[in-house]
Scaffold this active site. Structure first.
Site: not given
Length: 299
Positions: A11, A30, A79, A107, A109, A161, A224
């Site tokens: 991400w 790192r 998150k 959102g 993504s 979520k 996911s």
């Protein structure tokens, strides 16, 4: 605009790719020293605008070791919920910087799609409208950033979520069908909003990109990690083996622990999170999901 990204996982790297279209973006990690514009943490912390993309459970200890300046502006792109302190990440950050210097990114993504430059819409939430707009304007044309002020709602939606995504993966892994998954997600969205409203979040947040958008994406795709955890649990795999195979952090596994503790303390009804928690701790997945779908009530 010059800004620094702390955390170079998938991400963080995707955000580096996207934001570099319009800004001078520097990144530190790192582990990955061969990234474009890689600099030391000391150099990153000299910048005013930062994006924090560390695993949720790392943020608290990291901040204690590397305190931010009071004038730092931070966009939180992680998150999760701090499982040790049972605190939301914005609460952890506000121990180090003023509330008006904090924004939250939320959102639907997936990093892999952002990295390809595919159309994406996100939300930048902050109590400081000017800060939210400043960060939103940093995003490139393919990544539309909306502005909102519901920091608590955006953060809880993004964390919760992942738990519902695990449940959805279990449902699909058990081959219970599309009807069952739709029912589970609809009830999951209600559960997310019920939990968050206890802490002042607004319902509309859960009907938009931060809530329904992120939930439907994360709970229905093998991109996911949390959904894949659910698929593995449905097949009877050991949780540690699943996580080892992923090779990445699945925040929902940790978030559900914190949600259960917080819900217990505040007497909040969280049946899906409860079943996910019990499955992670050894309960039969099929019995749990069927029990959820058959229960009575308006939730």
């Amino acid at each position: 605009m010059k800004l620094g990204i702390i955390g170079a996982g998938k991400w963080g790297s995707a955000l580096h790719f996207a934001l570099s279209k319009k800004n001078d973006v520097y990144i530190t990690s790192r582990h990955y020293h061969d990234l474009k514009n890689f600099v030391s943490l000391e150099e990153i912390l000299r910048l005013e605008y930062l994006i924090l993309v560390l695993p949720a459970q790392v943020i608290g200890p990291w901040l204690e070791k590397h305190p931010l300046r009071k004038d730092h502006k931070v966009l939180l792109a992680s998150k999760g919920i701090d499982i040790k302190k049972k605190k939301f990440l914005n609460e952890i950050l506000q121990q180090f910087i003023p509330q008006e210097h904090l924004a939250v990114l939320s959102g639907p993504s997936f990093a892999a799609e952002v990295q390809k430059g595919l159309p994406t819409a996100v939300v930048v939430s902050s109590s400081n409208e000017i800060l939210a707009k400043t960060y939103a304007q940093m995003f490139p044309d393919f990544m539309k950033a909306y502005v909102d002020d519901d920091v608590v709602g955006a953060e809880i939606a993004g964390a919760y979520k992942n738990v519902i995504a695990i449940a959805s993966g279990i449902c699909d892994g058990l081959k219970l069908g599309n009807n069952a998954r739709a029912a589970l997600l609809a009830r999951g969205l209600v559960e997310m909003e019920r939990f968050a409203s206890h802490f002042g979040a607004r319902m509309r947040t859960f009907l938009g990109l931060s809530g329904a958008g992120d939930l439907f994406l994360t709970a229905s795709s093998t991109l996911s990690r949390n959904y894949r955890v659910g698929l593995g649990l449905a097949l009877g795999k050991d949780l540690q083996r699943i996580l080892n195979d992923l090779g990445e952090v699945a925040e929902g596994v940790y978030t559900v622990e914190a949600i259960i503790e917080i819900a217990k303390e505040h007497s909040i009804y969280v049946p899906i999170a409860r079943e996910v928690y019990e499955i992670i701790h050894g309960k039969n997945p099929k019995l749990s999901i069927i029990h959820l779908l058959e229960r009575n009530g308006d939730d």
